[in-house]
Design a protein around this motif. Sequence first.
Motif, PDB file in Angstrom:
ATOM      1  N   ALA A  30       0.832  -1.208   0.000  1.00  0.00           N
ATOM      2  CA  ALA A  30       0.000   0.000   0.000  1.00  0.00           C
ATOM      3  C   ALA A  30       0.864   1.254   0.000  1.00  0.00           C
ATOM      4  O   ALA A  30       0.594   2.209  -0.735  1.00  0.00           O
ATOM      5  N   MET A  31       1.915   1.260   0.804  1.00  0.00           N
ATOM      6  CA  MET A  31       2.793   2.428   0.855  1.00  0.00           C
ATOM      7  C   MET A  31       3.458   2.671  -0.495  1.00  0.00           C
ATOM      8  O   MET A  31       3.541   3.808  -0.973  1.00  0.00           O
ATOM      9  N   GLU A  32       3.940   1.593  -1.136  1.00  0.00           N
ATOM     10  CA  GLU A  32       4.562   1.723  -2.446  1.00  0.00           C
ATOM     11  C   GLU A  32       3.588   2.312  -3.469  1.00  0.00           C
ATOM     12  O   GLU A  32       3.948   3.210  -4.244  1.00  0.00           O
ATOM     13  N   ALA A  33       2.363   1.811  -3.474  1.00  0.00           N
ATOM     14  CA  ALA A  33       1.380   2.284  -4.446  1.00  0.00           C
ATOM     15  C   ALA A  33       1.055   3.753  -4.239  1.00  0.00           C
ATOM     16  O   ALA A  33       0.983   4.534  -5.198  1.00  0.00           O
ATOM     17  N   LEU A  34       0.859   4.158  -2.993  1.00  0.00           N
ATOM     18  CA  LEU A  34       0.518   5.545  -2.714  1.00  0.00           C
ATOM     19  C   LEU A  34       1.702   6.473  -2.964  1.00  0.00           C
ATOM     20  O   LEU A  34       1.533   7.598  -3.444  1.00  0.00           O
ATOM     21  N   ALA A  35       2.907   6.004  -2.671  1.00  0.00           N
ATOM     22  CA  ALA A  35       4.090   6.808  -2.971  1.00  0.00           C
ATOM     23  C   ALA A  35       4.231   7.017  -4.470  1.00  0.00           C
ATOM     24  O   ALA A  35       4.553   8.121  -4.927  1.00  0.00           O
ATOM     25  N   ALA A  36       3.968   5.975  -5.240  1.00  0.00           N
ATOM     26  CA  ALA A  36       4.069   6.084  -6.694  1.00  0.00           C
ATOM     27  C   ALA A  36       3.036   7.042  -7.268  1.00  0.00           C
ATOM     28  O   ALA A  36       3.223   7.594  -8.350  1.00  0.00           O
ATOM     29  N   GLU A  37       1.925   7.252  -6.540  1.00  0.00           N
ATOM     30  CA  GLU A  37       0.909   8.218  -6.960  1.00  0.00           C
ATOM     31  C   GLU A  37       1.238   9.640  -6.508  1.00  0.00           C
ATOM     32  O   GLU A  37       0.498  10.570  -6.812  1.00  0.00           O
ATOM     33  N   GLY A  38       2.325   9.812  -5.757  1.00  0.00           N
ATOM     34  CA  GLY A  38       2.699  11.133  -5.284  1.00  0.00           C
ATOM     35  C   GLY A  38       1.899  11.600  -4.083  1.00  0.00           C
ATOM     36  O   GLY A  38       1.738  12.808  -3.873  1.00  0.00           O
TER      37      GLY A  38
ATOM     38  N   PHE B 298       2.689  11.439  -0.928  1.00  0.00           N
ATOM     39  CA  PHE B 298       3.466  11.799   0.248  1.00  0.00           C
ATOM     40  C   PHE B 298       4.481  12.900  -0.057  1.00  0.00           C
ATOM     41  O   PHE B 298       5.106  12.917  -1.126  1.00  0.00           O
ATOM     42  N   ALA B 299       4.660  13.780   0.923  1.00  0.00           N
ATOM     43  CA  ALA B 299       5.728  14.776   0.828  1.00  0.00           C
ATOM     44  C   ALA B 299       7.082  14.113   1.010  1.00  0.00           C
ATOM     45  O   ALA B 299       8.093  14.582   0.467  1.00  0.00           O
ATOM     46  N   ALA B 300       7.109  13.027   1.766  1.00  0.00           N
ATOM     47  CA  ALA B 300       8.340  12.269   1.980  1.00  0.00           C
ATOM     48  C   ALA B 300       7.960  10.883   2.478  1.00  0.00           C
ATOM     49  O   ALA B 300       6.871  10.671   3.025  1.00  0.00           O
ATOM     50  N   VAL B 301       8.873   9.952   2.276  1.00  0.00           N
ATOM     51  CA  VAL B 301       8.699   8.586   2.754  1.00  0.00           C
ATOM     52  C   VAL B 301       9.864   8.242   3.665  1.00  0.00           C
ATOM     53  O   VAL B 301      11.028   8.392   3.278  1.00  0.00           O
ATOM     54  N   LEU B 302       9.558   7.815   4.884  1.00  0.00           N
ATOM     55  CA  LEU B 302      10.574   7.302   5.800  1.00  0.00           C
ATOM     56  C   LEU B 302      10.435   5.779   5.785  1.00  0.00           C
ATOM     57  O   LEU B 302       9.697   5.188   6.568  1.00  0.00           O
TER      58      LEU B 302
ATOM     59  N   ALA C 273       8.577   5.117  -4.362  1.00  0.00           N
ATOM     60  CA  ALA C 273       8.959   6.501  -4.076  1.00  0.00           C
ATOM     61  C   ALA C 273      10.101   6.941  -4.978  1.00  0.00           C
ATOM     62  O   ALA C 273      10.127   8.075  -5.468  1.00  0.00           O
ATOM     63  N   GLY C 274      11.051   6.046  -5.197  1.00  0.00           N
ATOM     64  CA  GLY C 274      12.200   6.396  -6.023  1.00  0.00           C
ATOM     65  C   GLY C 274      11.830   6.715  -7.450  1.00  0.00           C
ATOM     66  O   GLY C 274      12.327   7.679  -8.038  1.00  0.00           O
ATOM     67  N   ARG C 275      10.940   5.922  -8.037  1.00  0.00           N
ATOM     68  CA  ARG C 275      10.500   6.190  -9.414  1.00  0.00           C
ATOM     69  C   ARG C 275       9.778   7.516  -9.507  1.00  0.00           C
ATOM     70  O   ARG C 275       9.911   8.239 -10.497  1.00  0.00           O
ATOM     71  N   ARG C 276       8.992   7.839  -8.510  1.00  0.00           N
ATOM     72  CA  ARG C 276       8.197   9.070  -8.528  1.00  0.00           C
ATOM     73  C   ARG C 276       9.041  10.293  -8.191  1.00  0.00           C
ATOM     74  O   ARG C 276       8.641  11.427  -8.473  1.00  0.00           O
ATOM     75  N   GLY C 277      10.207  10.091  -7.585  1.00  0.00           N
ATOM     76  CA  GLY C 277      11.039  11.209  -7.170  1.00  0.00           C
ATOM     77  C   GLY C 277      10.669  11.751  -5.808  1.00  0.00           C
ATOM     78  O   GLY C 277      11.056  12.873  -5.459  1.00  0.00           O
ATOM     79  N   VAL C 278       9.924  10.972  -5.018  1.00  0.00           N
ATOM     80  CA  VAL C 278       9.537  11.398  -3.675  1.00  0.00           C
ATOM     81  C   VAL C 278      10.768  11.319  -2.767  1.00  0.00           C
ATOM     82  O   VAL C 278      11.474  10.319  -2.757  1.00  0.00           O
ATOM     83  N   PRO C 279      11.053  12.357  -1.991  1.00  0.00           N
ATOM     84  CA  PRO C 279      12.175  12.284  -1.058  1.00  0.00           C
ATOM     85  C   PRO C 279      12.003  11.103  -0.107  1.00  0.00           C
ATOM     86  O   PRO C 279      10.931  10.917   0.481  1.00  0.00           O
ATOM     87  N   GLN C 280      13.063  10.304   0.046  1.00  0.00           N
ATOM     88  CA  GLN C 280      12.947   9.122   0.897  1.00  0.00           C
ATOM     89  C   GLN C 280      14.176   8.957   1.788  1.00  0.00           C
ATOM     90  O   GLN C 280      15.315   9.095   1.338  1.00  0.00           O
TER      91      GLN C 280
END
Length: 416
Positions: free
Chosen positions: A229-237, A239-243, A269-276
């Motif tokens: 679930a976290m991966e899917a939501l991160a890929a949709e952008g 989150f401001a950041a993922v820990l 997160a990495g594919r989307r460019g979300v800071p992690q």
Amino acid sequence: MPRPPRILVVGTADTKSDELRYLSERVAAAGGLAATMDVGVLGTPTFAPDVRNAEVAAAAGTTLAAIAALGDENAAMARMAEGAAAIVRREHAAGRLDGVLALGGTMGTDLALDVCAALPLGVPKVVVSTVSFSHLIPPERIAPDLTMIGWPGGLYGLNATCRAALSQAAGAVVGACLAAEPPAGDRPSVAISSLGTSCLSYVRTLNPALEARGYEVAVFHCTGMGGRAMEALAAEGRFAAVLDLCLQELGNALAGSVVTAGDARLTGAGRRGVPQIVAPGAIDMIDLPSWRPLPEAYAGRPYHAHNRLIGSVTATADERRRVAREIGERLGAATGPTAFVLPLRGVQQWDREGEPLRDPAGITTFVEAARDAVRPPVECVEVDAHVNDPAFCDAVLAVFDRWVAEGRVAPGAPGR
């Protein structure tokens, strides 16, 4: 909701006409407005669906005749799934769809998973399936907020047994639409991956610290579907950041454990460019169903039964080196700011002194392998502490605060 919720009921109308009509009746009885979508290819339904199969094929950029001419049921259903997903995206974007209810065996479930994955978090999605909760369903295909209901006695025709399940599903989707509270988005959201606090306790510090900074925090339980679930939501952008501080699902996937979030773990997160900000929480354990006998391949390894559902054995030196290499490769492919926080004294509660999974040599093996695998531009921060020590949280927050100051992470909501 000021009006009755609009529910799209999806299935193969040539083989499931009675079931689709029954579901539509039960949706109406529960206070919803039902429309049916026919995703069958060959047969003729005994009623007129609201969305015909020819329309579904057209939404996939083809024709029903061309799909039938493929001569392969797998390829045909994949094209129908493409069209069905396109239609639900369009109808939801236009404000004409509030929820989806789909049913099927393996074929219908295969299509239903694509349809549900096409809709955002907060849109109710219910699937009635003969393979609900089955290991046949890969975790990466499950929408983060999907509801599945088993379909007993439902392979051919209506009967009292399957009506019980279908009526529950109709009530579930209508009730979910009436009660749903989609994400408000009034604060930037930060995701944290973790396990229960008996294993990883950093959330007790990080959660209030981030909330005090004006962020909403979503903590994901990394026992398979949480990481998915976290991966899917991160890929949709979302989150401001993922820990991403617990990577046990990655280690499990590499070891062949069923407790996995799929092969794409640590990539969304990495594919989307979300800071992690990433850490190797619990990567020294391989999870197993504790209700099964311990596989012979793991005989002799330290073992800890967490409860009657899940237990863990320690990873070998080679398994730890492999996880370290995968972490390095996946972080190296990230397109956004990425930091790896490496605790030098252990990665989960049961590897501390006196605990059942204590393995000092294994900790050293992983640390050395991670140092070699994680390379610039990924920032590597070593902490001479255990993952459950306050110093670990201090290091994570120091990176986070620096990124906020540098404009890499959106600031928290003022006054929060």
